[in-house]
Design a protein around this motif. Sequence first.
Motif: not given
Length: 655
Positions: A36-61
């Motif tokens: 998963v690559v998160l960037t603030d390119k264009g209108a994108n924003r990286i927040t702690d919420r998007s960070l959590q979503d990325a971890f949930d996707q990559l490392v499910p419980a």
Amino acid sequence: MDAAADEFPYLDGAVVAAETIGQWALHSGFAASDVVVLTDKGANRITDRSLQDAFDQLVPAGTQVDHFVLAFTGHGLTGINDDTTYWLLSDSLGQGYNIFVEELRRQLYAYGIQHLTIFSDACRAIANSRDLRGLLPRPGVRKRHQQPVADIEVARFNACQDATSAFMVRVPGAAAPGKCIFSGVLAEALWGRVPAAFDGSVVDSSSLGRGLRAAAKERATQYNLTLVPGGSAFFDKVVYFDQASPPLPPDPDLAPWPPTEDVQAASAGAVAAGAKLPLAPNVFKSVLENVAIRTTILGPSFGECHPDIDTRKAFPGLPKIAKPLVESVSQARRRLASPDVSNPGRKVLSDQVADQLKTLEALAAGEARKKKANTLRTSLERAALPPRDEEVRLVVNGAVKQIWSEKPIHRVGRGTRSIEFAPSSRDDEGLRMVEFADGLLAPVWLYPDLVCTLLRDRDGVAAISYRHVYGGNTGTSVAARAISRLVTGGLSVAEVDSLATELRHEKHVNPTLGAIAAYCYDVTGDLNSVRRMAAYYGQKGQAAPYDIVFLGMIENNGEMAQVPDVPKDRTRAEADGPVWLMARTNAVDVRIAGLCPWLRQGWDYLAAPEDAERPLVDGLDRFRPHLTRSVFTTLGRIGGRALAEKWQLMPNLQV
């Protein structure tokens, strides 16, 4: 970032860096669903919420992961007197938070990860404004209620040393994005293009660190910059590049390095665009020695806003690596004085000088911390001389207004540099809150057979050390060295092991060293070494510092901790130290010394405690805004008194 664009400009090179690392992962055997690559390119924003979503996707419980790579490129800060890092996301300034990387790492212990690699291409500047110091630390990921991996292995790679800058270089006005030096070199190393990063035919975590330090330093020098990557690898089983099975395609499309001429550096200084003027002779030496020249080149307000520089005192100096920066500032000042410089060129030069001065302030602050550390070490050894009265258990080198405690404590003597106090009974052990004449308060734990020395400076408690009532001064000398190294940000795990061998562990004569060592071991992910220390305290019937129990994630009820069995450490060689540093220890109960972190840096861990840590936290986080910038926990009058009352302590000083 959404705010403070002048102080934290948009780094388009960070987007390129993140995408390049993502491409390496995809071509090195990681499945597309595992990247998963998160960037603030264009209108994108990286927040702690998007960070959590990325971890949930990559490392499910419930998932077990052998190797997890976490790479960040962007703006960042460092902590106070410690080797910690804080990342700033897109909404950090607007929402008043940062990502505390050390707590993020600790939360990941419960994500089933065996090997964790962290690449951090971020500045590690001191938070030198009220707004930045007020950012609340967040871990960036939610707590998972599963058993943490006690033997997780961590590799850390930082773009720069404590309190310094990372860099992005670019050609001013060019359409091409900038290029982050550390991430650029990292990408080349991961694709096998940095010869110094190899160990034989592979690049592993140990060889990668060596290669990054050499290659990043060399590349930065080409742009007239100083960059010394930091971090260490604590495993060598993970291979990032293997000549026998290289990433495919073998020739990645890496962004070219900007030409060294006409380059501007974001975050700190590069040589100004355009022709150079002849340098004034010995300009660096003159800045160090001549106040008038220093004021002309660095400016009259140099250091005024930096918390580690006391402008009322003598100029702290600059290290030799600052010489090209000083010369560059001098050049830019002379060009700005010329009427021939265009308005766009003047803007570029002014921005460059501002960035360079920030870097020079960080370097001057480092020199100030070195001077402070040397003074602190000498003062602590002097203040910790044996007291005249064998009843004394507390020695303070500052003016004391009151001591809050459960039982009376008596002032029994006053020396030329310190005041001595004795509890009502020799066997009296427990918490005290010292209130100083200037209104600051500091908690301290008294042991029945140890004399505690507490040393003040303008920020609060600079040092706490212990010595046996009838023992020598070895423990104080060792702790003084450890604290002085802590102040300068240079205390490593290897050095902690070395210092520990100088003490007789059977006596545990200076618990301060244990508290400091816990943070060093924690940064490396060495949970078992922290727990092993706690076990030794329990075996000797001595209370373990709060910080050891908290950082060790040890089950407790707030007063007693239940240290689990700790296996033998097989990662250290037998020659690395005495047997007890790596021996197996059995489960044991231990008393907890203190009701809050001994060291100021420990408070940033309280925002998201583990289940085992909750009894230790007990609402402490609301007192964090009252903390000073001291090395050891110190609070202002309102917060300190409120905390003393929370602990049901009363004014109990008997003169």
